[in-house]
Motif scaffolding. Structure first.
Motif, mmCIF file in Angstrom:
data_model
loop_
_atom_site.group_PDB
_atom_site.id
_atom_site.type_symbol
_atom_site.label_atom_id
_atom_site.label_comp_id
_atom_site.label_asym_id
_atom_site.label_seq_id
_atom_site.Cartn_x
_atom_site.Cartn_y
_atom_site.Cartn_z
ATOM 1 N N ASP A 44 -1.058 2.785 7.057
ATOM 2 C CA ASP A 44 0.123 3.361 7.927
ATOM 3 C C ASP A 44 1.249 3.488 7.145
ATOM 4 O OD1 ASP A 44 0.771 4.865 9.945
ATOM 5 O OD2 ASP A 44 1.292 3.229 10.901
ATOM 6 N N LYS A 87 4.521 4.956 5.494
ATOM 7 C CA LYS A 87 5.244 5.808 5.610
ATOM 8 C C LYS A 87 6.664 5.371 5.085
ATOM 9 C CE LYS A 87 2.915 8.459 9.179
ATOM 10 N NZ LYS A 87 3.392 8.977 10.614
ATOM 11 N N SER A 103 10.208 12.048 7.592
ATOM 12 C CA SER A 103 9.266 10.838 7.330
ATOM 13 C C SER A 103 8.486 11.443 6.132
ATOM 14 C CB SER A 103 8.293 10.616 8.393
ATOM 15 O OG SER A 103 9.028 10.151 9.592
ATOM 16 N N GLY A 107 4.888 10.672 3.832
ATOM 17 C CA GLY A 107 3.692 9.818 3.843
ATOM 18 C C GLY A 107 2.600 10.233 4.812
#
Length: 230
Positions: free
Chosen positions: A210, A212, A228, A230
């Protein structure tokens, strides 16, 4: 001869008394006094065997000169300065201060505004772990040497102790999570930062399922962005 008829006596030879010699006045011995293995001559008391001072109450040493010295065969090794700024000075080589009782803590204490505080405690049941009562200031480097990652405990804003591990691997500085099992941040010797990895290949390298990157502010130096990646 009546007892009160003798006011003085002078003997030019030795005298031996099998009983007890009692004197109600001053006993003067200008050449010294010898008692078994001890000799008292002037201001010097010497012994040819162990010298034992055994008092049923306290023992007081009162030195108007301000110093009490402990010698080894004539050489001063310990000096107690007992004036208004008392000091203990150790001379002669490496010095040791400690306790020989198993697991007995060693404590340095003092008075803070009239209240006694333990400024520094060495826990001898924990290999001498030191606890500073109010933190410490170090004028030089701090060296942490251990086969595993040493832990640093931080008290957070809620009053809970949080423990993190730090260490190095191949010239990389690493911070681990509270359990000490996961590497969360790495900084390499060539100025790369890894988050979730200890082998960053970019200036900032983020890995994870996960992963980011959130940026708020100036990205390139000429524009401002929030978003953000990613």
């Amino acid at each position: 001869i009546a007892d009160d008829a003798v006011t003085s006596a002078k003997l030019d030879t030795n005298i031996s008394i099998a009983g007890t010699l009692a004197s109600t006045g001053v006993l003067t011995a200008n050449a010294g006094v010898v008692v078994d293995t001890m000799t008292l001559d002037g201001s010097t008391l010497t012994s040819t065997d162990d010298f034992i001072v055994d008092a049923a109450s306290d023992i007081n040493l009162d030195a108007a000169g301000g110093q009490v010295r402990l010698k080894n065969n004539g050489t001063i090794n310990v000096t107690f300065n007992v004036d208004n700024t008392p000091e203990v000075l150790l001379t002669g080589g490496n010095a040791f201060i400690g306790t020989t009782t198993s697991d007995a803590d060693l404590t340095i204490f003092g008075s803070d505004g009239g209240s006694n505080i333990n400024a520094l405690v060495f826990d001898m049941s924990d290999a001498g772990a030191a606890t500073f009562n109010a933190g410490g200031t170090f004028g030089g480097d701090i060296a942490l040497s251990t086969s595993s990652y040493p832990k640093i405990t931080l008290n957070d804003e809620t009053g809970v102790d949080r423990q993190y591990s730090i260490g190095t691997s191949n010239e990389t500085f690493i911070i681990r999570n509270e359990t000490g099992t996961t590497d969360v941040l790495a900084i390499t010797n060539d100025n790369k930062v890894g988050i979730g990895t200890t082998s960053p290949t970019e200036v900032v390298h983020i890995t994870g399922s996960d992963a980011k990157l959130f940026v708020e502010g100036d990205i390139s130096g000429s524009s401002t962005s929030t978003g953000s990646f990613g």
